[in-house]
Enzyme design. Sequence first.
Site, PDB file in Angstrom:
ATOM      1  N   ARG A  45      44.222  30.377  46.009  1.00  0.00           N
ATOM      2  CA  ARG A  45      43.749  30.037  44.656  1.00  0.00           C
ATOM      3  C   ARG A  45      42.241  30.196  44.645  1.00  0.00           C
ATOM      4  O   ARG A  45      41.615  30.413  45.685  1.00  0.00           O
ATOM      5  CB  ARG A  45      44.222  28.645  44.192  1.00  0.00           C
ATOM      6  CG  ARG A  45      44.385  27.562  45.209  1.00  0.00           C
ATOM      7  CD  ARG A  45      43.134  27.089  45.892  1.00  0.00           C
ATOM      8  NE  ARG A  45      42.070  26.774  44.963  1.00  0.00           N
ATOM      9  CZ  ARG A  45      40.800  26.756  45.246  1.00  0.00           C
ATOM     10  NH1 ARG A  45      40.374  27.059  46.477  1.00  0.00           N
ATOM     11  NH2 ARG A  45      39.872  26.457  44.357  1.00  0.00           N
ATOM     12  N   ARG A  88      48.808  34.249  37.018  1.00  0.00           N
ATOM     13  CA  ARG A  88      47.967  33.167  36.479  1.00  0.00           C
ATOM     14  C   ARG A  88      47.070  33.752  35.372  1.00  0.00           C
ATOM     15  O   ARG A  88      46.479  34.812  35.571  1.00  0.00           O
ATOM     16  CB  ARG A  88      47.122  32.524  37.593  1.00  0.00           C
ATOM     17  CG  ARG A  88      47.988  31.886  38.692  1.00  0.00           C
ATOM     18  CD  ARG A  88      47.195  30.993  39.607  1.00  0.00           C
ATOM     19  NE  ARG A  88      46.758  29.786  38.943  1.00  0.00           N
ATOM     20  CZ  ARG A  88      45.868  28.936  39.448  1.00  0.00           C
ATOM     21  NH1 ARG A  88      45.306  29.191  40.615  1.00  0.00           N
ATOM     22  NH2 ARG A  88      45.533  27.841  38.812  1.00  0.00           N
ATOM     23  N   ASP A 238      36.133  30.289  36.508  1.00  0.00           N
ATOM     24  CA  ASP A 238      37.316  31.152  36.463  1.00  0.00           C
ATOM     25  C   ASP A 238      37.155  32.273  35.453  1.00  0.00           C
ATOM     26  O   ASP A 238      37.740  33.337  35.587  1.00  0.00           O
ATOM     27  CB  ASP A 238      38.561  30.330  36.160  1.00  0.00           C
ATOM     28  CG  ASP A 238      38.926  29.511  37.374  1.00  0.00           C
ATOM     29  OD1 ASP A 238      38.331  28.421  37.557  1.00  0.00           O
ATOM     30  OD2 ASP A 238      39.753  29.972  38.173  1.00  0.00           O
ATOM     31  N   ASN A 248      36.466  26.520  33.895  1.00  0.00           N
ATOM     32  CA  ASN A 248      36.560  26.162  35.315  1.00  0.00           C
ATOM     33  C   ASN A 248      37.572  25.024  35.421  1.00  0.00           C
ATOM     34  O   ASN A 248      38.123  24.559  34.409  1.00  0.00           O
ATOM     35  CB  ASN A 248      35.179  25.770  35.866  1.00  0.00           C
ATOM     36  CG  ASN A 248      35.181  25.682  37.394  1.00  0.00           C
ATOM     37  OD1 ASN A 248      35.665  26.593  38.070  1.00  0.00           O
ATOM     38  ND2 ASN A 248      34.694  24.593  37.951  1.00  0.00           N
ATOM     39  N   LYS A 249      37.807  24.580  36.617  1.00  0.00           N
ATOM     40  CA  LYS A 249      38.829  23.555  36.872  1.00  0.00           C
ATOM     41  C   LYS A 249      38.708  22.367  35.918  1.00  0.00           C
ATOM     42  O   LYS A 249      37.593  21.918  35.614  1.00  0.00           O
ATOM     43  CB  LYS A 249      38.690  23.110  38.339  1.00  0.00           C
ATOM     44  CG  LYS A 249      39.634  22.033  38.808  1.00  0.00           C
ATOM     45  CD  LYS A 249      41.088  22.354  38.578  1.00  0.00           C
ATOM     46  CE  LYS A 249      41.519  23.686  39.132  1.00  0.00           C
ATOM     47  NZ  LYS A 249      42.872  24.109  38.650  1.00  0.00           N
TER      48      LYS A 249
HETATM   49  O1  MRU Z   1      43.480  26.356  40.006  1.00  0.00           O
HETATM   50  P1  MRU Z   1      42.486  26.901  41.006  1.00  0.00           P
HETATM   51  O2  MRU Z   1      42.377  26.082  42.249  1.00  0.00           O
HETATM   52  O3  MRU Z   1      42.714  28.372  41.279  1.00  0.00           O
HETATM   53  O4  MRU Z   1      41.110  26.772  40.252  1.00  0.00           O
HETATM   54  C1  MRU Z   1      39.945  27.163  40.918  1.00  0.00           C
HETATM   55  C2  MRU Z   1      38.713  26.780  40.231  1.00  0.00           C
HETATM   56  O5  MRU Z   1      38.704  26.287  39.125  1.00  0.00           O
HETATM   57  C3  MRU Z   1      37.444  27.136  40.926  1.00  0.00           C
HETATM   58  O6  MRU Z   1      36.459  26.195  40.667  1.00  0.00           O
HETATM   59  C4  MRU Z   1      37.004  28.502  40.414  1.00  0.00           C
HETATM   60  O7  MRU Z   1      38.034  29.465  40.592  1.00  0.00           O
HETATM   61  C5  MRU Z   1      35.819  28.989  41.056  1.00  0.00           C
HETATM   62  S1  MRU Z   1      36.216  29.598  42.627  1.00  0.00           S
HETATM   63  C6  MRU Z   1      34.979  30.438  43.331  1.00  0.00           C
END
Ligand code: MRU
Length: 351
Positions: A45, A88, A238, A248-249
Amino acid sequence: MLPTIAREADAVVMIDQRKLPAQEIYVRAKSAPEVARAIKTMVIRGAPAIGVAAAMGIALGMRKSKATGTQKFAAEFQKICDLMAATRPTAVNLFWAIDRMKRTFAAAVQAGDSVDQIKDRLDAEAQSIHDEDVASCRALGAFGADVVPADARILTHCNAGALATAGYGTALGVIRGAVEKGKRVAVFADETRPFLQGARLTAWELVRDGIETTIITDNMSGALMRQGKVDLVVVGADRIAANGDTANKIGTYTVAVLAREHRVPFYVAAPLSTIDLDTPDGAHIPIEERNPKEVTHVAGSQLAPEGARVWNPAFDVTPHELIAGIITERGIFRPPYIESLKRAFEEVTLA
Ligand code: MRU
């Protein structure tokens, strides 16, 4: 360097991020559908890492193809690209990497390459996407280090580290860059419910690197900032829209609002492959919703009663007004992002 993902002749090998830090297990995906499943189930991920996995999965799938004529080969290629694109929806690096593979395929066909030659070109392109990502992370880490005070307490959210990229990391790349320049850095890692990327992955990476790390639950950052204990926030991304709005997350937006309230600079660190000029603003970024079980269960144990409804968006959008700068391998871009981000790509085209 931490091996997030690597290609072997007959497999894509990935460290299983669902199992860290308790177990260091490697998953060997031996077909394109297995790589797609690994992305969907979050064996791997993080936006840039997902892009690399998709590219390697496409190259692997085509390497294993039994097709002899380019027409059948092209039909299989399209099917595998579609499979990867359906894993995704939010991280734009996925679609960016698939596009690069498609362009490579088209150029090979245009040049009259044989099926075997196309396979070689796809393998090489996937490896370039991997290697360029490591280089981008190192470059943006060096730029980002300049905004880190000599003795800094940095808060980060989720995992934007080596595990989320081909290596080195974006937000953690900035932290690593600062440490490499001799700065003293202490990190606060948000645990990042529900998947716990911060507590499990960010803390694991930083502790391995010998960087001082304190884990906090997601509801503690306000109190921490109020006590004046955070100098800087750095997060990954993201997808960054043309106007600088950043997905982002989930929970990143909350941190950004708190940072504004407490006058703590909030930075986003990401390679140009995360910037999507075709998406005008945050409202147009598709936000993935994941399985309610991620919220109701922890490590297989049920926490919440049956019958309760769950909302589980994997990402939120931080409006560009809250972002002090976007740190990339081309330098740090400042507001107004609608102009500076566009310029970043014009410079790349000219280079
Ligand atoms: O759901 P995930 O774990 O794939 O989400 C990841 C994130 O939100 C990260 O902060 C983002 O991808 C930046 S990674 C360099």
